[in-house]
Design a protein around this motif. Sequence first.
Motif, PDB file in Angstrom:
ATOM      1  N   UNK A 164      32.151  75.692   6.010  1.00 32.82           N
ATOM      2  CA  UNK A 164      30.713  75.894   5.797  1.00 32.82           C
ATOM      3  C   UNK A 164      30.203  77.227   6.321  1.00 32.82           C
ATOM      4  N   UNK A 165      30.846  77.767   7.360  1.00 31.47           N
ATOM      5  CA  UNK A 165      30.405  79.035   7.952  1.00 31.47           C
ATOM      6  C   UNK A 165      31.171  80.241   7.411  1.00 31.47           C
ATOM      7  N   UNK A 166      31.954  80.007   6.362  1.00 30.49           N
ATOM      8  CA  UNK A 166      32.763  81.093   5.819  1.00 30.49           C
ATOM      9  C   UNK A 166      34.139  81.097   6.443  1.00 30.49           C
ATOM     10  N   UNK A 167      34.606  82.277   6.833  1.00 29.54           N
ATOM     11  CA  UNK A 167      35.949  82.425   7.396  1.00 29.54           C
ATOM     12  C   UNK A 167      35.820  82.571   8.908  1.00 29.54           C
ATOM     13  N   UNK A 168      35.921  81.438   9.604  1.00 26.36           N
ATOM     14  CA  UNK A 168      35.754  81.453  11.054  1.00 26.36           C
ATOM     15  C   UNK A 168      36.689  80.435  11.697  1.00 26.36           C
ATOM     16  N   UNK A 169      37.200  80.807  12.877  1.00 25.33           N
ATOM     17  CA  UNK A 169      38.051  79.899  13.626  1.00 25.33           C
ATOM     18  C   UNK A 169      37.237  79.268  14.746  1.00 25.33           C
ATOM     19  N   UNK A 170      36.689  78.111  14.462  1.00 28.10           N
ATOM     20  CA  UNK A 170      36.027  77.311  15.492  1.00 28.10           C
ATOM     21  C   UNK A 170      36.020  75.860  15.026  1.00 28.10           C
TER      22      UNK A 170
ATOM     23  N   UNK B 269      37.113  88.441  21.593  1.00 28.50           N
ATOM     24  CA  UNK B 269      37.362  87.086  21.110  1.00 28.50           C
ATOM     25  C   UNK B 269      36.429  86.779  19.948  1.00 28.50           C
ATOM     26  N   UNK B 270      37.013  86.380  18.815  1.00 29.99           N
ATOM     27  CA  UNK B 270      36.251  86.070  17.610  1.00 29.99           C
ATOM     28  C   UNK B 270      36.102  84.568  17.401  1.00 29.99           C
ATOM     29  N   UNK B 271      37.042  83.807  17.938  1.00 32.55           N
ATOM     30  CA  UNK B 271      36.974  82.365  17.751  1.00 32.55           C
ATOM     31  C   UNK B 271      38.133  81.680  18.452  1.00 32.55           C
TER      32      UNK B 271
END
Length: 399
Positions: free
Chosen positions: A133-139, A85-87
Amino acid sequence: MKKLLLILFAFILIGGCRKYFGEKTDLSFIDVPQFTNREIAYVPILPAFSGFVKPVDIVVGFDQLIYVADEGAQEIVQIDETGRILGSFPVPGLRAVTQDRRFDLLAIGTADTVIAGSTFTFSCIYRIRMTGPQGYRLNPSNAQIIRKIVHPFYYKTTYSNSDLNVQFNRIGVIASTNPAENNSYFVTRTGPAKNPILGPDDAVLLFNNNDQYVTPVTVSTSQGTFNDYFQKPFGITTFAKPPQITARTGQSFMVTMLEPNAAIKVQYIERIESEFGAEYRPRFFPYGDTSKSDGGLHEPFKFQEPVGITLSGDASNFIFVVDRAKDSLYQFSGNGLEGVQPPAATGITKLQKASFGGRGNDYTQFRSPMSVAFFKKILYVADSENGRILRFRLTLDFD
């Protein structure tokens, strides 16, 4: 017994299968309740991806990550090919997810709308951007919803009571060399109304790449042109599959329909360009020649509730359909015949059936499968009522 099965599955993963002739892995242990065990079959890859509540949709994105719509948890879960799980990201009433070629997610859920002091819940398409703000992230602290398309306000300013019963179901993204058409998309919609002017709720809708409603798809046949062609449309897939560089262009698509009385519930709708303009026409596949295959996509009443459909996107041109009522996965060739071509060395020309399923929780069984995806010769199935994602690989694809 369970320990023995795990050992045998591990042997497949480590050693693989050999060629059609000669020494090969013994696949007799595979439990395929509705079909006989075969040399050519989809073999489970362990472990299954577990920990979901009710996964109802799965897609491999153009970023080559995997996205699962978990209806039970009301969140999109982003995983890699190992299941890590990445996000995740919450979406109210979540029922579907896909990704366009800009790496935005398009999710179907619900939205509460206040009208004259009263709150109503309508079907809604969410556009989610993962760069923040955190780049490429799903959260939730990084990704954000940048647009909502709430039914019915994308095509009219008022609503009726029947609009509360309208559902968006699935989305198919279009790839095109024309920048104005690239990242436009189709949406399947179902509902009770059959408005003679605006068209029926049961429709496939076209939206442009700015999320603006364009038109319902009208289908031309030898009997005439129909704006009410689709009967409870649900699953949809275009030919645009990852990776980006090989994504096929065009506005043809395949769609599934859940009308019980419809004999042909999966159809290929082809967009045809001519000097007279563009039109959508159904393409029908042959069936019934048992010298070529034991089944076909367009056998009457082949399916009961075909909710999920995808295309392989590679040279195999496979078509995959999952039927939640039959708890089964079906595989077809690109010309609609059921089965897989065996190796040329066998001398067999007839396609060999690779469809499988049956109700249960074994690794070749399902409980209400809802969606199917394919990437790098791996088949993924959202097994909704078992709360898991199952993976399979064709025996012919093992080295």
